[in-house]
Design an enzyme around this catalytic site. Structure first.
Site, PDB file in Angstrom:
ATOM      1  N   LYS A  88       0.826  -1.210   0.000  1.00  0.00           N
ATOM      2  CA  LYS A  88       0.000   0.000   0.000  1.00  0.00           C
ATOM      3  C   LYS A  88       0.859   1.257   0.000  1.00  0.00           C
ATOM      4  O   LYS A  88       0.486   2.271  -0.591  1.00  0.00           O
ATOM      5  CB  LYS A  88      -0.905   0.006   1.223  1.00  0.00           C
ATOM      6  CG  LYS A  88      -1.961  -1.062   1.172  1.00  0.00           C
ATOM      7  CD  LYS A  88      -2.957  -0.902   2.298  1.00  0.00           C
ATOM      8  CE  LYS A  88      -3.839  -2.135   2.366  1.00  0.00           C
ATOM      9  NZ  LYS A  88      -4.941  -1.974   3.308  1.00  0.00           N
ATOM     10  N   GLU A 134      -2.253   6.412   8.294  1.00  0.00           N
ATOM     11  CA  GLU A 134      -2.814   7.517   7.522  1.00  0.00           C
ATOM     12  C   GLU A 134      -3.971   8.168   8.265  1.00  0.00           C
ATOM     13  O   GLU A 134      -4.499   7.638   9.234  1.00  0.00           O
ATOM     14  CB  GLU A 134      -3.208   7.076   6.099  1.00  0.00           C
ATOM     15  CG  GLU A 134      -4.340   6.115   6.030  1.00  0.00           C
ATOM     16  CD  GLU A 134      -4.678   5.686   4.595  1.00  0.00           C
ATOM     17  OE1 GLU A 134      -3.785   5.607   3.743  1.00  0.00           O
ATOM     18  OE2 GLU A 134      -5.856   5.420   4.352  1.00  0.00           O
ATOM     19  N   HIS A 147     -14.046  -3.486   8.762  1.00  0.00           N
ATOM     20  CA  HIS A 147     -13.324  -3.326   7.499  1.00  0.00           C
ATOM     21  C   HIS A 147     -13.475  -4.509   6.558  1.00  0.00           C
ATOM     22  O   HIS A 147     -12.742  -4.628   5.584  1.00  0.00           O
ATOM     23  CB  HIS A 147     -11.849  -3.015   7.743  1.00  0.00           C
ATOM     24  CG  HIS A 147     -11.660  -1.738   8.514  1.00  0.00           C
ATOM     25  ND1 HIS A 147     -11.885  -0.509   7.956  1.00  0.00           N
ATOM     26  CD2 HIS A 147     -11.338  -1.526   9.807  1.00  0.00           C
ATOM     27  CE1 HIS A 147     -11.683   0.407   8.869  1.00  0.00           C
ATOM     28  NE2 HIS A 147     -11.356  -0.169   9.997  1.00  0.00           N
ATOM     29  N   ARG A 161      -5.570  -8.316  -8.260  1.00  0.00           N
ATOM     30  CA  ARG A 161      -6.187  -9.641  -8.400  1.00  0.00           C
ATOM     31  C   ARG A 161      -7.660  -9.452  -8.665  1.00  0.00           C
ATOM     32  O   ARG A 161      -8.152  -8.336  -8.681  1.00  0.00           O
ATOM     33  CB  ARG A 161      -6.032 -10.391  -7.075  1.00  0.00           C
ATOM     34  CG  ARG A 161      -6.562  -9.530  -5.919  1.00  0.00           C
ATOM     35  CD  ARG A 161      -6.797 -10.292  -4.666  1.00  0.00           C
ATOM     36  NE  ARG A 161      -6.896  -9.400  -3.518  1.00  0.00           N
ATOM     37  CZ  ARG A 161      -8.019  -8.818  -3.105  1.00  0.00           C
ATOM     38  NH1 ARG A 161      -9.148  -8.995  -3.764  1.00  0.00           N
ATOM     39  NH2 ARG A 161      -8.030  -8.049  -2.035  1.00  0.00           N
TER      40      ARG A 161
END
Lengths: 499, 164
Positions: A116, A200, A235, A294
């Protein structure tokens, strides 16, 4: 085209790939662990190869054993599905080095956007907007505290190599940072074999919308529109749809986000199927989050809305064919919704509920698509994800699709284990869901406002009580004979009672 | 026949007579006359007048999972004559047994036997289906027994930690 393809995965996605292969007349090879000897995928595949013990580190994450299985069966290509090794550049590289085609992007592309943090740097350079935060993995301790303080709480910890919420933690207060970092890192280590975590800024009440991209090996890249994946719990996505309700109102947002996604994909030299995930805030500003290199779990909603078969396209692209469609040919029509059916207990904080499925009735009829990996008698293992099946519907409009999904859920029954089926009945009847103003904390709000309807005084309740009492009484002679539930013994017990 | 059925949170008494494929039942004071057919093992088609129901009953020795109309309940069916014999003998005063909430694997044990713990302190981490669940102390106290071992598999309801 390939003469034989091996699927390095399990569960419903292995079944999904077998189906595409069978339609293309390509023999399929599946691999399995101890826990999966009797899986639906093994039952359906043309060939099956044992690759080790149940823990995924001993089987579905063993590159050596999967490559051996491919060589032993003379498979020419490997479809990695999602999860497990699907985003592992070393695996893609090992396939290429062994003369096997990895059905996905190049190892180099995976390396470029697979982490990421790398993806954030690449997106930034390509001119796609990103969420404020750091591009590098942070070391625990003082360094992490400094970074988090600079960004400002609340912050989000994420696994650099991750996805699906594994190794992700929201941190509201500085005193929780150390334990959250420890948890996130160890979860990331177990799930992705990399404990790297980055930090973040948390965007409040965002939508989670992703863009499907598809490209051939000759630089022709298109996007297939969006999927709205805002309904998440811990999540993990629970309901996905295409098109997004916000795009129905603001179709120009699709063009802008599609363009940003293509910019990232181009910068990564991407081919095959991939997905760029974005957060969209309340003012419809969007931020690139990460690229999944993917096939996504929720690809069926894109297939239903576009009429394309992503798995077949993946196979064709991997075999070196040119992509025959252009951006102008891609149209989203009607509305597609998917519910992820999990083995988990909504009454007890959605804890996993592995075990044997005793009864199963699956929905069917107009507009229904069920991608399932289970059958009655299947023992859902505790070693893997709790996803049992994906129920998707298509209809001419969003309200019609919601009504169709409610109908489909009413036909769906799974017993023996706990599932989240009942939860969907509530959410599909929810007025806020119907108006389409979704965000990633939607379910938290929903649980707070939706008091659980136990309906104790209804006839339904009484009728269920009668059935339970009858069943238990008729089952009496059976209690010394475990595992014979539903046998002739019990039936004769019932007949006796009813005489 | 009389039965006490603990159904989800509620307990109801049920009395029924069966014959000729029909059941006459009284639940608390509500009367029903229904036609019952076991159409598949554990799956009952029930007609109350013209109203059609399908009820699924699965599982257990004494505990059943009952599903109908998209709702599900945990049911325990008790023969009232046998019920009084089973009462009593539950949790000793001041002692709290922490049990595994799901089948899984103990990944970490965070306390030692004899340790004093605070309310809400993490004691054991159990993992299943890639999800970790930290079991916290329901009250402050002393760890008097520690059955949990890191790396071992547990079934739902297995004792992990006993606090006093």
């Amino acid at each position: 085209m390939f003469r034989k393809v091996l699927i390095a995965n399990r569960g419903e996605i292995a079944v999904r790939v077998i189906r595409a292969l069978r339609e293309m007349n390509i023999p399929s090879v599946t691999v399995y662990s101890d826990a999966d000897r009797a899986s639906l995928a093994v039952r359906m595949a043309d060939e099956a190869v044992y690759i080790g013990e149940s823990p995924s580190a001993e089987s579905y994450l063993r590159i050596d054993r999967i490559l051996d299985a491919a060589r032993a069966t003379h498979a020419q290509a490997i479809h990695p599905g999602y999860g497990f090794l699907s985003e592992n550049a070393a695996f893609a590289q090992a396939c290429e080095d062994s003369g096997l085609t990895f059905i996905g992007p190049s190892a180099e592309s995976i390396r470029k956007v697979g982490s990421k943090t790398a993806a954030r740097q690449l997106a930034k350079a390509a001119g796609a907007p990103i969420v404020p935060g750091v591009e590098e993995a942070v070391a625990p301790g003082a360094e992490a505290h400094r970074v988090a303080r600079e960004i400002g709480y609340p912050v989000l910890l994420k696994a650099a190599a991750g996805g699906g919420g594994k190794g992700m933690r929201r941190v509201d207060r500085e005193e929780d940072l150390d334990s959250a970092l420890r948890d996130a890192s160890s979860e990331a280590e177990r799930s992705f074999k990399s404990g790297e975590v980055y930090i973040e800024k948390l965007v409040p009440r965002p939508r989670h919308i992703e863009i499907q991209v598809l490209g051939d090996r000759y630089g022709h890249l298109i996007h297939l529109g969006e999927r709205e994946c805002s309904l998440q719990r811990r999540h993990q996505k629970v309901i996905e749809e295409s098109p997004s309700p916000v795009m129905l109102e603001y179709p120009e947002l699709r063009e802008a986000m599609g363009e940003a996604a293509l910019r990232v994909a181009r910068a990564a030299g991407y081919y095959n199927a991939g997905t760029c995930e974005f957060l969209v805030d309340e003012d419809r500003r969007f931020y690139f989050l990460e690229m999944n290199t993917r096939l996504q779990v929720e690809h069926p909603v894109t297939e239903l809305a576009t009429g394309l078969d992503l798995v077949k396209l993946q196979l064709e692209i991997a075999a070196g064919k040119r992509l025959a469609i252009g951006q102008k040919d891609v149209k989203l029509s009607g509305s597609a919704i998917e519910c992820r059916i999990y083995a988990e207990d909504p009454d007890h904080g959605f804890l996993p509920s592995p075990g044997r499925i005793l009864q199963l009735r699956e929905p069917s009829g107009p507009g229904i698509r069920l991608d399932s990996g289970v059958y009655p008698g299947w023992n859902v293992p505790m070693d893997y994800d709790p996803l049992l099946a994906k129920l998707a519907v298509w209809a001419e409009s969003r309200p019609a699709a919601i009504a169709r999904m409610r109908r489909a859920i009413s036909e769906y029954a799974i017993s023996g284990i706990q599932t989240n089926l009942e939860f969907f009945r509530g959410i599909l009847a929810d007025a806020e869901f119907a108006n389409g103003r979704l965000h990633t904390a939607f379910l938290d709000d929903y649980f707070a406002r939706a008091a659980r309807d136990t309906g104790p005084e209804s006839d339904l309740f009484d009728i269920a009580v009668i059935a339970a009492a009858l069943h238990a009484t008729a089952a009496k002679p059976l209690q010394q004979v475990p595992s014979a539930s539903g046998s002739a013994w019990r039936r004769s017990g019932l007949r006796e009672l009813m005489r | 026949m009389k039965r006490v059925v603990r159904f989800g949170e509620r307990q109801v008494s049920l009395e029924w007579k069966a014959g000729g494929g029909r059941i006459a039942a009284v639940i608390d004071s509500r009367g029903y006359e229904v036609s019952v057919l076991e159409v598949e093992p554990g799956v009952y088609s029930i007609l109350a007048g013209t109203r059609a129901y399908e009820v699924r009953v699965a599982g257990g020795e004494r505990k059943w999972m009952v599903q109908s109309g998209g709702k599900s309940w945990q049911a325990e069916v008790i023969d009232p004559r046998a019920a009084s014999a089973r009462r009593g003998g539950l949790g000793r005063e001041g002692r709290q047994v922490l049990a595994a909430p799901m089948p899984g694997k103990v990944v970490r044990v965070l306390v030692e036997e004899g340790a004093m713990v605070e309310e809400g302190q993490g004691l054991v981490v159990v993992e299943a289906m890639k999800m970790q669940n930290e079991m916290k102390a329901p009250k402050a106290g002393k760890v008097v027994a520690l059955a949990a071992r890191a790396g071992s598999s547990v079934a739902a309801g297995d004792e992990l930690v006993t606090l006093e």
